[in-house]
Each structure stands twice: as structure tokens, then as C-alpha cells.
Design an enzyme around this catalytic site. Structure first.
Site, PDB file in Angstrom:
ATOM      1  N   LYS A 167      41.694  43.763  44.690  1.00 50.31           N
ATOM      2  CA  LYS A 167      40.696  43.948  43.201  1.00 50.31           C
ATOM      3  C   LYS A 167      39.800  42.653  43.386  1.00 50.31           C
ATOM      4  O   LYS A 167      38.416  42.906  42.871  1.00 50.31           O
ATOM      5  CB  LYS A 167      41.675  43.899  42.154  1.00 50.31           C
ATOM      6  CG  LYS A 167      41.138  43.949  40.693  1.00 50.31           C
ATOM      7  CD  LYS A 167      41.921  43.383  39.510  1.00 50.31           C
ATOM      8  CE  LYS A 167      41.697  42.083  39.764  1.00 50.31           C
ATOM      9  NZ  LYS A 167      42.596  41.455  38.313  1.00 50.31           N
ATOM     10  N   ASP A 216      41.272  47.382  38.022  1.00 48.06           N
ATOM     11  CA  ASP A 216      42.069  46.584  37.310  1.00 48.06           C
ATOM     12  C   ASP A 216      42.974  47.550  36.250  1.00 48.06           C
ATOM     13  O   ASP A 216      42.705  48.859  36.206  1.00 48.06           O
ATOM     14  CB  ASP A 216      41.773  45.376  36.473  1.00 48.06           C
ATOM     15  CG  ASP A 216      40.802  45.944  35.288  1.00 48.06           C
ATOM     16  OD1 ASP A 216      40.560  47.063  35.214  1.00 48.06           O
ATOM     17  OD2 ASP A 216      40.285  44.914  34.692  1.00 48.06           O
TER      18      ASP A 216
END
Length: 225
Positions: free
Chosen positions: A121, A139
Site C-alpha cells: 500500500k 487502504d
């Protein structure tokens, strides 16, 4: 509504209403953004923005951070989530950045994830925000909102969501779409009770179709109609 039509409506709406969406983290260079994103894991951007000014004043570059130690870094980030682990990650990241990348934040995902504290991420955020590559960071907001809108289906992991979004979004919109999804999830499509009565995109939202079709709440109208 077909998935391709949802994507079309999603891109059309946000391209018109928030074409220049950006991260809410405060930074002035790639090193600062990398530090801020590492700190932001399971923490709010608001909190990180309160912490980083003093942190960046003390550690303005990877060299100064690499020369420090987790104990000192901890004193600057004690109010964020998991400060002990993040202190260790930041020092280790800076040391590897100096040792392996001459202090330059790398562009490629495979290089970024070699840095301590950097998962997929975080790597995608750096790649898209700093280097404008078509990378999708997933996320909790992106995961939740893309599923509720119906942009993804049967995607039970962040990687599965990432792959579906990249597959269907026009390549030139992928980087900014990450911010569209985050901001919508942060202020409208919140986790516990989405603010559907305030949402401007219920006209293509799968969650709204399923949960509010028979209620007094009316879907928003397509601004392009």
C-alpha cells in the site's frame, strides 16, 4: 447497472467535481512523503500532520534520520499508533535508503517494498503520488468504498481490490482515483454509518440500491443527465 457503467459514472463525476484530488498528508519532498505514509498506517492524516513538522525539522533528510536511533525518533512520534515499531521502521528505512538507493526514494514497487515499514500500500502511494505511475494503493477506505459502490465484486483482499480497480479504470485516472475513493470514504462513505442522505453519487451506488431503494431517501441525480 453494469459494472462498466458504474466505472464510467464514477470517473465522470469525480473528474468533474474533484479533478485534482491529492493526499491530505503534508510533505515537501519524496522523503517526507515516505516518512508520513509509513507513520499514517492505522492512524489519521490529521494526527500525522501534527507530528511531522517537528520530526522533519529534526530529521530533514534520510542522512540525519539514518544517523539517529529508534529511541530518539520515538520521542517525536509517541502520539501516533504503534510508535515503537514505527520508530524502528523509520530508522531502518533511512539506513537502507542511504545504503542501497543513495538516499533517493525509489520509483519501482519492487524496490520500495524492500524498505522497512513499506508494504504494498505504501509503495503504491509513493509510486503514484511522487512518480505519477498508474498504481492503486488500497487502504481501508478504498477497500470499503469500492466494494460499496459496486466497482469491485468478490474481492476479499486488498490485492484483489487493487487488481480489479486497475483493470477497469482508465489508466490515466488510476492515481487520482485512489484519492477520490479515500476522500469519499473519509467524509461521506464512512465505515459505521455511511452518510447516504448527503452523498452525491447514490445514483450509481450498489450499496444504496440494496439498502435504500424502498426508503424515503431518494438517490442523487446524475449531474450529466
Amino acid at each position: 447497472m453494469l459494472k462498466k457503467d458504474r466505472y464510467k459514472a464514477f470517473v465522470e463525476y469525480f473528474s468533474t467535481h474533484n479533478p485534482d484530488a491529492q493526499t491530505e498528508l503534508h510533505y515537501s519532498n519524496p522523503y517526507e512523503l515516505l516518512v508520513a505514509v509509513i507513520l499514517s498506517a492505522q492512524c489519521t492524516d490529521k494526527r500525522i500532520n501534527q507530528v511531522t513538522p517537528a520530526l522533519f525539522e529534526r530529521f530533514p533528510d534520510a542522512e540525519t534520520l539514518a544517523a539517529s536511533n529508534p529511541e530518539e525518533v520515538f520521542t517525536y512520534i509517541r502520539s501516533v499508533s504503534y510508535p515503537n515499531n514505527k520508530s524502528k521502521h523509520l530508522v531502518g528505512m533511512a539506513q537502507k535508503l542511504i545504503g542501497d538507493f543513495q538516499g533517493v526514494v525509489p520509483e519501482k514497487i519492487e524496490d520500495l517494498i524492500k524498505l522497512p515499514g513499506v508494504g504494498r500500500k505504501t509503495a503504491n502511494v509513493i509510486s503514484s503520488v511522487v512518480y505519477h505511475r498508474p498504481a492503486m494503493a488500497v487502504d481501508t477506505h478504498v477497500f470499503r468504498v469500492s466494494n460499496r459502490l459496486g466497482l469491485t465484486s468478490n474481492a476479499t483482499t486488498p490485492l484483489a481490490v487493487e487488481k480489479q480497480l486497475i483493470k477497469y479504470l482508465p489508466e490515466e485516472t488510476i492515481a487520482v482515483a485512489h484519492h477520490w475513493l479515500i476522500l469519499h470514504g473519509r467524509y461521506i462513505c464512512v465505515a459505521r454509518r455511511p452518510k447516504c442522505e448527503l452523498c452525491p453519487i447514490t445514483y450509481f451506488c450498489k450499496y444504496f440500491e440494496k439498502n435504500y431503494k424502498a426508503t424515503a431517501i431518494q438517490p442523487a441525480t446524475n449531474p450529466n443527465d
